[in-house]
Design an enzyme around this catalytic site. Structure first.
Site, PDB file in Angstrom:
ATOM      1  N   ARG A 116     -17.168   8.061  42.086  1.00 37.86           N
ATOM      2  CA  ARG A 116     -16.122   7.424  42.895  1.00 37.86           C
ATOM      3  C   ARG A 116     -14.738   7.804  42.374  1.00 37.86           C
ATOM      4  O   ARG A 116     -13.791   8.035  43.125  1.00 37.86           O
ATOM      5  CB  ARG A 116     -16.305   5.904  42.888  1.00 37.86           C
ATOM      6  CG  ARG A 116     -17.571   5.424  43.577  1.00 37.86           C
ATOM      7  CD  ARG A 116     -17.483   5.606  45.086  1.00 37.86           C
ATOM      8  NE  ARG A 116     -16.382   4.859  45.649  1.00 37.86           N
ATOM      9  CZ  ARG A 116     -16.440   3.588  46.033  1.00 37.86           C
ATOM     10  NH1 ARG A 116     -17.587   2.952  45.942  1.00 37.86           N
ATOM     11  NH2 ARG A 116     -15.398   2.978  46.546  1.00 37.86           N
ATOM     12  N   TYR A 132     -11.916 -16.805  36.167  1.00 39.92           N
ATOM     13  CA  TYR A 132     -11.107 -15.685  36.681  1.00 39.92           C
ATOM     14  C   TYR A 132      -9.630 -16.060  36.720  1.00 39.92           C
ATOM     15  O   TYR A 132      -8.766 -15.310  36.239  1.00 39.92           O
ATOM     16  CB  TYR A 132     -11.611 -15.337  38.085  1.00 39.92           C
ATOM     17  CG  TYR A 132     -10.820 -14.281  38.826  1.00 39.92           C
ATOM     18  CD1 TYR A 132     -10.963 -12.934  38.528  1.00 39.92           C
ATOM     19  CD2 TYR A 132      -9.949 -14.640  39.861  1.00 39.92           C
ATOM     20  CE1 TYR A 132     -10.246 -11.962  39.229  1.00 39.92           C
ATOM     21  CE2 TYR A 132      -9.238 -13.675  40.574  1.00 39.92           C
ATOM     22  CZ  TYR A 132      -9.398 -12.336  40.250  1.00 39.92           C
ATOM     23  OH  TYR A 132      -8.687 -11.380  40.946  1.00 39.92           O
ATOM     24  N   VAL A 167      -7.602  -9.519  49.518  1.00 44.94           N
ATOM     25  CA  VAL A 167      -7.477  -8.119  49.932  1.00 44.94           C
ATOM     26  C   VAL A 167      -8.872  -7.585  50.232  1.00 44.94           C
ATOM     27  O   VAL A 167      -9.825  -7.868  49.490  1.00 44.94           O
ATOM     28  CB  VAL A 167      -6.822  -7.272  48.807  1.00 44.94           C
ATOM     29  CG1 VAL A 167      -6.487  -5.873  49.326  1.00 44.94           C
ATOM     30  CG2 VAL A 167      -5.585  -7.956  48.244  1.00 44.94           C
ATOM     31  N   SER A 221      -2.283  -9.203  38.687  1.00 44.29           N
ATOM     32  CA  SER A 221      -2.823 -10.536  38.465  1.00 44.29           C
ATOM     33  C   SER A 221      -3.514 -10.979  39.751  1.00 44.29           C
ATOM     34  O   SER A 221      -4.189 -10.173  40.410  1.00 44.29           O
ATOM     35  CB  SER A 221      -1.676 -11.474  38.065  1.00 44.29           C
ATOM     36  OG  SER A 221      -2.128 -12.759  37.812  1.00 44.29           O
ATOM     37  N   ASP A 254     -15.199   2.448  30.017  1.00 41.42           N
ATOM     38  CA  ASP A 254     -15.583   1.042  30.209  1.00 41.42           C
ATOM     39  C   ASP A 254     -14.609   0.187  29.405  1.00 41.42           C
ATOM     40  O   ASP A 254     -14.637   0.180  28.168  1.00 41.42           O
ATOM     41  CB  ASP A 254     -17.023   0.813  29.737  1.00 41.42           C
ATOM     42  CG  ASP A 254     -17.489  -0.613  30.022  1.00 41.42           C
ATOM     43  OD1 ASP A 254     -16.638  -1.485  30.327  1.00 41.42           O
ATOM     44  OD2 ASP A 254     -18.702  -0.845  29.950  1.00 41.42           O
ATOM     45  N   ILE A 269      -7.648  -1.499  45.427  1.00 44.55           N
ATOM     46  CA  ILE A 269      -6.191  -1.455  45.215  1.00 44.55           C
ATOM     47  C   ILE A 269      -5.816  -0.309  44.284  1.00 44.55           C
ATOM     48  O   ILE A 269      -4.843   0.423  44.533  1.00 44.55           O
ATOM     49  CB  ILE A 269      -5.710  -2.814  44.640  1.00 44.55           C
ATOM     50  CG1 ILE A 269      -5.946  -3.939  45.661  1.00 44.55           C
ATOM     51  CG2 ILE A 269      -4.241  -2.739  44.239  1.00 44.55           C
ATOM     52  CD1 ILE A 269      -5.758  -5.350  45.100  1.00 44.55           C
ATOM     53  N   LYS A 279      -6.447 -14.384  34.642  1.00 47.88           N
ATOM     54  CA  LYS A 279      -5.287 -13.808  35.337  1.00 47.88           C
ATOM     55  C   LYS A 279      -4.008 -14.557  34.957  1.00 47.88           C
ATOM     56  O   LYS A 279      -2.942 -13.946  34.827  1.00 47.88           O
ATOM     57  CB  LYS A 279      -5.508 -13.859  36.856  1.00 47.88           C
ATOM     58  CG  LYS A 279      -6.591 -12.908  37.359  1.00 47.88           C
ATOM     59  CD  LYS A 279      -6.203 -11.453  37.164  1.00 47.88           C
ATOM     60  CE  LYS A 279      -7.119 -10.495  37.922  1.00 47.88           C
ATOM     61  NZ  LYS A 279      -6.748  -9.084  37.706  1.00 47.88           N
TER      62      LYS A 279
HETATM   63  N1  NAP Z   1      -9.384  -7.991  46.358  1.00 41.05           N
HETATM   64  C1  NAP Z   1      -8.676  -9.113  46.212  1.00 41.05           C
HETATM   65  O1  NAP Z   1      -8.689 -10.005  47.093  1.00 41.05           O
HETATM   66  C2  NAP Z   1      -7.839  -9.331  44.978  1.00 41.05           C
HETATM   67  C3  NAP Z   1      -6.994 -10.448  44.959  1.00 41.05           C
HETATM   68  C4  NAP Z   1      -6.214 -10.673  43.833  1.00 41.05           C
HETATM   69  C5  NAP Z   1      -6.273  -9.807  42.768  1.00 41.05           C
HETATM   70  N2  NAP Z   1      -7.109  -8.734  42.799  1.00 41.05           N
HETATM   71  C6  NAP Z   1      -7.164  -7.862  41.623  1.00 41.05           C
HETATM   72  O2  NAP Z   1      -6.913  -6.546  42.014  1.00 41.05           O
HETATM   73  C7  NAP Z   1      -7.500  -5.669  41.061  1.00 41.05           C
HETATM   74  C8  NAP Z   1      -8.275  -4.588  41.782  1.00 41.05           C
HETATM   75  O3  NAP Z   1      -9.382  -5.168  42.442  1.00 41.05           O
HETATM   76  P1  NAP Z   1      -9.868  -4.689  43.888  1.00 41.05           P
HETATM   77  O4  NAP Z   1      -9.701  -5.831  44.789  1.00 41.05           O
HETATM   78  O5  NAP Z   1      -9.278  -3.393  44.231  1.00 41.05           O
HETATM   79  O6  NAP Z   1     -11.460  -4.573  43.646  1.00 41.05           O
HETATM   80  P2  NAP Z   1     -12.391  -3.348  43.316  1.00 41.05           P
HETATM   81  O7  NAP Z   1     -12.391  -2.372  44.429  1.00 41.05           O
HETATM   82  O8  NAP Z   1     -13.695  -3.955  42.902  1.00 41.05           O
HETATM   83  O9  NAP Z   1     -11.693  -2.665  42.060  1.00 41.05           O
HETATM   84  C9  NAP Z   1     -11.889  -3.077  40.745  1.00 41.05           C
HETATM   85  C10 NAP Z   1     -11.669  -1.869  39.852  1.00 41.05           C
HETATM   86  O10 NAP Z   1     -11.813  -2.275  38.472  1.00 41.05           O
HETATM   87  C11 NAP Z   1     -12.683  -1.361  37.828  1.00 41.05           C
HETATM   88  N3  NAP Z   1     -13.392  -1.987  36.735  1.00 41.05           N
HETATM   89  C12 NAP Z   1     -14.117  -3.147  36.754  1.00 41.05           C
HETATM   90  N4  NAP Z   1     -14.686  -3.350  35.560  1.00 41.05           N
HETATM   91  C13 NAP Z   1     -14.312  -2.319  34.764  1.00 41.05           C
HETATM   92  C14 NAP Z   1     -14.603  -1.954  33.416  1.00 41.05           C
HETATM   93  N5  NAP Z   1     -15.408  -2.694  32.636  1.00 41.05           N
HETATM   94  N6  NAP Z   1     -14.043  -0.833  32.925  1.00 41.05           N
HETATM   95  C15 NAP Z   1     -13.255  -0.050  33.693  1.00 41.05           C
HETATM   96  N7  NAP Z   1     -12.940  -0.342  34.971  1.00 41.05           N
HETATM   97  C16 NAP Z   1     -13.482  -1.454  35.490  1.00 41.05           C
HETATM   98  C17 NAP Z   1     -13.642  -0.900  38.932  1.00 41.05           C
HETATM   99  O11 NAP Z   1     -14.168   0.377  38.634  1.00 41.05           O
HETATM  100  P3  NAP Z   1     -15.659   0.680  38.148  1.00 41.05           P
HETATM  101  O12 NAP Z   1     -16.563  -0.335  38.771  1.00 41.05           O
HETATM  102  O13 NAP Z   1     -15.878   2.079  38.637  1.00 41.05           O
HETATM  103  O14 NAP Z   1     -15.599   0.597  36.662  1.00 41.05           O
HETATM  104  C18 NAP Z   1     -12.690  -0.780  40.121  1.00 41.05           C
HETATM  105  O15 NAP Z   1     -12.066   0.467  40.113  1.00 41.05           O
HETATM  106  C19 NAP Z   1      -8.365  -6.551  40.157  1.00 41.05           C
HETATM  107  O16 NAP Z   1      -7.687  -6.802  38.949  1.00 41.05           O
HETATM  108  C20 NAP Z   1      -8.519  -7.816  40.944  1.00 41.05           C
HETATM  109  O17 NAP Z   1      -8.748  -8.941  40.115  1.00 41.05           O
HETATM  110  C21 NAP Z   1      -7.888  -8.478  43.883  1.00 41.05           C
END
Ligand code: NAP
Length: 255
Positions: free
Chosen positions: A34, A147, A180, A133, A55, A10, A151
């Site tokens: 990335r 989690y 997602v 969130s 981080d 996202i 959130k």
């Molecule tokens: N996918 C879903 O179904 C869904 C649903 C509801 C909410 N969300 C929320 O949407 C947001 C984005 O998630 P996504 O679905 O796009 O998954 P994602 O592709 O895994 O993205 C997560 C991002 O957070 C970064 N991140 C994680 N730990 C970190 C740290 N310690 N320091 C800095 N960056 C960090 C990761 O980058 P690095 O690993 O490179 O650090 C990555 O860019 C999250 O807050 C997630 O909870 C997702």
């Protein structure tokens, strides 16, 4: 503008869409390669865009990021707190260290970054704080207590902040994505997903966020029908919890 967690999913999609719309975008995440790929795409639209390998589990690094972004971009008019980690683990298998780690990334870090960047938004009399969130925050998603609670904390912080800032030029938007299609479901040390709707694409989330900003909305559910489930839960919590438990039971017998 600063987008956290911009190396994938996202965050990457939002950063690219906003750069395409002309914004100078600051990106942060841990995975440098990335992040650089996303930055290259953003710079093709908006050459002044920058990245910081950070981080967010390290509080000092969060403070340093805020200072660097203000210094190098000349200010931040939109903060998108998108970085997050999943934790699908049954409550009987949770331990306090895990709960703290999930809280650190999904709640403490975005709040810390918000508090660091808010004063300059108030000073420049313009700003958006967009907190990503999850529907888990409001829907008691099974197996996601740590989690969902983190959130939920972020959502409630955002709502109170919106009230506190109501008469200022700083606006707050909370985004509640459903399921997602991202790398969130490949993060190790998580239980498999039990049931749930068909995943949506990141483009759908981007469109919903842009629409929410356009309407100056306080929250967006993606897809929008999740808002009706929240209303139903509020009307009958016992019935809702029993229904979720029943759904999980059915899903497990089908596995
Ligand atoms: N996918 C879903 O179904 C869904 C649903 C509801 C909410 N969300 C929320 O949407 C947001 C984005 O998630 P996504 O679905 O796009 O998954 P994602 O592709 O895994 O993205 C997560 C991002 O957070 C970064 N991140 C994680 N730990 C970190 C740290 N310690 N320091 C800095 N960056 C960090 C990761 O980058 P690095 O690993 O490179 O650090 C990555 O860019 C999250 O807050 C997630 O909870 C997702």
């Amino acid at each position: 503008m600063l987008v956290t967690g911009a190396s994938s999913g996202i965050g990457a999609a939002l950063a690219e869409a906003l750069a395409r719309a002309g914004a100078t975008v600051g990106l942060c995440a841990r995975r440098e390669e990335r992040l650089r790929e996303v930055l290259t795409r953003c710079q093709s639209y908006s050459p002044g865009s920058r990245m910081w390998v950070t981080d967010l589990s390290d509080a000092a690094a969060v403070d340093a990021l805020a200072a660097a972004v203000v210094d190098e971009l000349g200010g931040v008019d939109m903060l998108i707190n998108n970085a997050g980690i999943p934790k699908r683990r049954h409550v009987t298998s949770l331990d306090p260290v895990t709960v703290d780690a999930v809280m650190q990334i999904n709640y403490a870090a975005p709040v810390r970054l918000t508090l660091a960047l808010l004063p300059q938004m108030l000073q420049r009399k313009s700003g958006w704080i967009v907190n990503v969130s999850s529907v888990s925050a409001t829907l008691s998603s099974p197996g996601e207590a740590a989690y969902a609670a983190a959130k939920a904390a972020l959502s409630v912080f955002s709502e109170v902040m919106a009230v506190d800032l109501w008469d200022t030029a700083v606006k707050v938007l909370v985004v509640y994505p459903g399921v997602v299609d991202t790398e969130l479901f490949t993060v190790p040390d998580n239980d498999p997903l039990v049931g749930g709707p068909e995943p949506i694409t990141t483009d759908v989330v981007v469109d919903a966020v842009l629409d929410g900003l356009d309407r100056e909305a306080s929250q967006v559910y993606v897809p929008g029908w999740f808002a009706n489930v929240v209303t139903g839960k509020a009307a009958d919590l016992d019935g809702y919890l029993a229904g979720v438990a029943d759904y999980v039971r059915q899903q497990r017998t089908q596995q």
